[in-house]
Design a protein around this motif. Structure first.
Motif, mmCIF file in Angstrom:
data_model
loop_
_atom_site.group_PDB
_atom_site.id
_atom_site.type_symbol
_atom_site.label_atom_id
_atom_site.label_comp_id
_atom_site.label_asym_id
_atom_site.label_seq_id
_atom_site.Cartn_x
_atom_site.Cartn_y
_atom_site.Cartn_z
ATOM 1 N N ILE A 18 49.679 47.163 16.106
ATOM 2 C CA ILE A 18 49.148 46.333 15.025
ATOM 3 C C ILE A 18 48.302 47.171 14.056
ATOM 4 O O ILE A 18 48.397 47.023 12.847
ATOM 5 N N GLY A 19 47.469 48.035 14.609
ATOM 6 C CA GLY A 19 46.562 48.821 13.768
ATOM 7 C C GLY A 19 45.116 48.411 13.993
ATOM 8 O O GLY A 19 44.290 48.457 13.073
ATOM 9 N N ILE A 20 44.817 48.031 15.220
ATOM 10 C CA ILE A 20 43.448 47.612 15.535
ATOM 11 C C ILE A 20 42.582 48.847 15.759
ATOM 12 O O ILE A 20 42.991 49.789 16.436
ATOM 13 N N ASP A 21 41.381 48.828 15.180
ATOM 14 C CA ASP A 21 40.421 49.913 15.395
ATOM 15 C C ASP A 21 39.751 49.612 16.748
ATOM 16 O O ASP A 21 38.689 49.003 16.819
ATOM 17 N N HIS A 64 36.162 40.816 12.055
ATOM 18 C CA HIS A 64 36.918 39.562 12.094
ATOM 19 C C HIS A 64 38.421 39.858 12.157
ATOM 20 O O HIS A 64 39.150 39.246 12.949
ATOM 21 N N ALA A 65 38.863 40.803 11.344
ATOM 22 C CA ALA A 65 40.288 41.158 11.316
ATOM 23 C C ALA A 65 40.730 41.750 12.652
ATOM 24 O O ALA A 65 41.748 41.338 13.221
ATOM 25 N N HIS A 66 39.962 42.700 13.161
ATOM 26 C CA HIS A 66 40.372 43.380 14.393
ATOM 27 C C HIS A 66 40.284 42.476 15.630
ATOM 28 O O HIS A 66 41.056 42.637 16.567
ATOM 29 N N VAL A 81 47.993 41.261 19.834
ATOM 30 C CA VAL A 81 49.051 40.387 20.344
ATOM 31 C C VAL A 81 49.337 40.650 21.825
ATOM 32 O O VAL A 81 50.320 40.158 22.370
ATOM 33 N N HIS A 82 48.485 41.457 22.456
ATOM 34 C CA HIS A 82 48.624 41.752 23.886
ATOM 35 C C HIS A 82 49.972 42.380 24.227
ATOM 36 O O HIS A 82 50.547 42.069 25.253
ATOM 37 N N ASN A 106 40.944 39.336 15.736
ATOM 38 C CA ASN A 106 41.967 38.285 15.686
ATOM 39 C C ASN A 106 43.394 38.817 15.681
ATOM 40 O O ASN A 106 44.332 38.048 15.589
ATOM 41 N N ALA A 107 43.542 40.126 15.725
ATOM 42 C CA ALA A 107 44.869 40.697 15.469
ATOM 43 C C ALA A 107 45.676 41.069 16.717
ATOM 44 O O ALA A 107 46.895 41.172 16.647
#
Lengths: 431, 206
Positions: free
Chosen positions: A113-116, A25-27, A32-33, A29-30
């Motif tokens: 952002i820190g997306i996996d 859910h976190a990844h 920002v393109h 929605n995070a």
């Protein structure tokens, strides 16, 4: 473009429903393109097409998520780029998530952002697998493992025969007829696993490890029923198939009563069994799991084996497998071993958790439909190796060995590719 | 208070409610669960995830894109300052003229950065193909929010326009990508946890 059946869509969307925590859910929605992840991807660097930007791969999965799981996506899909799960989306997803990502995770650490990202890609693969779109070649590798117990389809008889002649070789090499490759023995300290490529194509790497065990006077065994460290279902995200494969090794550990499960030099196998396995089967292991690299480093540190670095004078460099280093924290061990085993060592730039993928991960070697891309992206690794001037590339992963072997031949590098155990075996001093 | 100020307060309530829904969903889904044997330490990794891992010396998305990185920093600082100023306005706390002028000057730089980032998105193909209307709307709303904050600090007669933009922005935040105000922290937390558990972060020198 073609519509998909409601049932198929429902199966695909199940991946968004069954979440064990807030990670997905976190990844999803995070992002920002910002697109700043592009240069961290070997696909984009080798083929600068915007479709290879990691954020694009995240967006493919996230856009489907938005369409079916968010208020804005359901009501005004055009505003947030929410996509319907139809044939066009599926085709694009298969091409980019399976065919243009090794899930090396390099973009994860560099994402603003820190997306996996590799986790999101795997979720996308899982969605496709649920809908029946896992690439045939990859699925057939899994089927082989499910049907025969190993992904190469080696029969138990053939495997035992291989181990027997390797044992004879070992006895001759160490000059001791009592030297053994113990099979199916109970109550040992170590159950050693293999990548099935070893008995099939690289039996000398089994010999190398057997020689190390002999020198360390280790109490160990190999199971002839379940020795396959690989788990390609990890790459398709098929939890049921992955569970079967993990449970087989888990059960064999219990049957043979070994204290430690030592994973052969295989990046994804180590990741799939050690890190993902307990979560796939829903229980912690009551035994220790470690990689052969950690085990060998321990032997050297504890003085259980002695090495003569003068035996290997060629310049050696290390290729860090992504699943072992970036996703497993195994970075220092292979360096400690190699620095003790050879005279001349040099690092690649970048290396360790920053290392560049060889291009063979993510199941790419098993998906022949993407061979051309796989060889193209390998140019980056070829250039990285060339810059070191090394004559030997050591890597603790048989999958990487395969890819590096192809790189060596395609880009005419004129190098040798060896596993860590092979290098250690060459430098071993047998008393 | 004027009607547009009441409107902004109402929209602030909607915004907070929307963000609380997002936060509640995150919390209800729970913390990371991992059944594998832990190898590293979580806390140092989380600290690294929110500090060193984001520094321009470590992150390619920063050091390979220094102008964008700097523009992004100014743009975000401009947003935080504008939010701060908004609460000052709501509380009807007067900001003296030299400070107001200084803030307006700073916001002018942030606005230029915001427009710069927007133009980059429109001009560079790889960003254009990655973008959807939300990306442009989000940028424009935030940039105009900063621009009008600066304008109001200098001339009170910009107030109606300012509060209308603030109201639209506040309602929009939980709906589009601006909700990364919440999810940024959640994503970094998960990444830090993941790498900490496996002993990858903080990275060791090799």
């Amino acid at each position: 473009m073609g519509e998909l059946s409601k049932d198929k869509i429902k199966k695909g969307l199940e991946v968004f429903a069954n979440q064990k925590d807030s990670k997905l859910h976190a990844h999803l929605n995070a992002c920002v393109h910002c697109g700043l992840c592009a240069e961290s991807c070997i696909y984009y660097n080798a083929m600068p097409d915007e479709k290879f930007v990691p954020a694009k791969k995240v967006d493919l999965v996230a856009s489907v998520y938005r369409r079916y799981k968010t208020l804005t996506g359901k009501t005004i899909p055009g505003l947030v780029g929410a996509r319907k799960l139809d044939e066009a989306t599926v085709n694009e997803m298969v091409d980019l998530l399976y065919g243009a990502c090794t899930m090396c995770g390099r973009c994860n650490t560099h994402c603003s952002i820190g997306i996996d990202i590799s986790f999101v890609v795997r979720t996308g693969r899982k969605l496709l697998t649920n809908m029946g779109y896992a690439p045939d070649a990859l699925q057939s590798t899994i089927n082989s493992a499910l049907e025969t117990g190993n992904n190469m389809g080696i029969s138990e008889t053939d495997f035992i025969e291989t181990l027997e002649w390797l044992q004879e070789d070992l006895q001759m090499e160490v000059g001791n007829n009592a030297a053994k490759i113990p099979i199916n023995e109970t109550g040992k300290e170590v159950l050693y696993t293999l990548n099935p490529r070893e008995p099939k194509f690289f039996p000398l790497s089994i010999s190398a490890m057997a020689k190390i065990f002999y020198a360390a006077n280790e109490s160990w065994t190999i199971s002839t029923k379940m020795y396959d460290v690989t788990n390609y279902a990890y790459y398709t995200g098929n939890e049921v198939e992955s569970q079967i494969i993990v449970n087989r090794l888990f059960d064999e550990m219990q049957n043979l009563g070994a204290k430690k499960c030592v994973l052969a030099e295989c990046g994804h196998g180590s990741r799939a069994f050690r890190w993902e396995g307990p979560n796939v089967i829903g229980k912690s292991y009551p035994f220790e799991v470690l990689t052969s690299v950690e085990l060998i480093a321990g032997y050297i540190r504890d003085g259980r084996i002695k090495l003569d670095p003068e035996k290997i004078k060629d310049l050696v460099t290390i290729h860090d497998p992504c699943n072992l280093a970036r996703s497993g924290g195994i970075v220092e061990e292979q360096r400690y071993i190699i620095k003790n085993a050879v005279t001349n060592f040099t690092e690649m730039t970048p290396s360790g958790i920053e290392n560049l993928c060889c291009g063979g991960g993510g199941g790419q070697l098993a998906m022949s439909e993407y061979n051309e891309r796989r060889i193209k992206i390998a140019r980056i690794k070829a250039e990285q190796i060339q810059k070191t001037g090394a004559k030997i590339v050591a890597t603790p992963c048989h999958n990487c060995v395969d890819q590096l072997t192809q790189i060596n031949s395609t880009y005419k590098l004129g190098i040798q590719i060896k596993t860590i155990a092979e290098i250690v075996a060459d430098a071993l001093i047998i008393d | 208070m004027e009607w547009y100020q009441w409107l902004a307060i109402a929209c602030l309530a909607v915004d907070i409610a929307g963000l609380i829904i997002h936060l509640t969903r995150l919390i209800s889904l729970g913390k990371p669960k991992d059944l594998s044997h832990q190898k590293g330490d979580i806390v140092p990794s989380l600290m690294y995830a929110f500090s060193g891992a984001m520094s321009p010396t470590r992150k390619e998305s920063a050091f390979l894109h220094i102008p964008t990185y700097i523009a992004g920093i100014f743009y975000h600082l401009g947003t935080f300052v504008s939010i701060f100023v908004f609460f000052f306005f709501l509380a009807q706390i007067a900001i003296n003229e030299p400070i107001a002028q200084f803030i307006a000057g700073f916001l002018a730089i942030a606005v230029l950065c915001g427009f710069g980032i927007l133009i980059k998105r429109m001009v560079i193909k790889r960003l254009r193909t990655l973008s959807n209307p939300d990306d442009y709307i989000s940028n424009l709303l935030v940039t105009f929010f900063q621009l009008l904050t600066a304008a109001v600090l200098l001339h009170e007669n910009w107030q109606p326009a300012y509060y209308i933009i603030v109201s639209i922005l506040l309602v929009y935040i939980p709906l589009g990508k601006l909700k990364h105000a919440v999810y940024f922290f959640a994503a970094r937390y998960h990444l830090g946890y993941f790498y900490g558990w496996r002993g990858v972060w903080p990275p060791k020198k090799i």
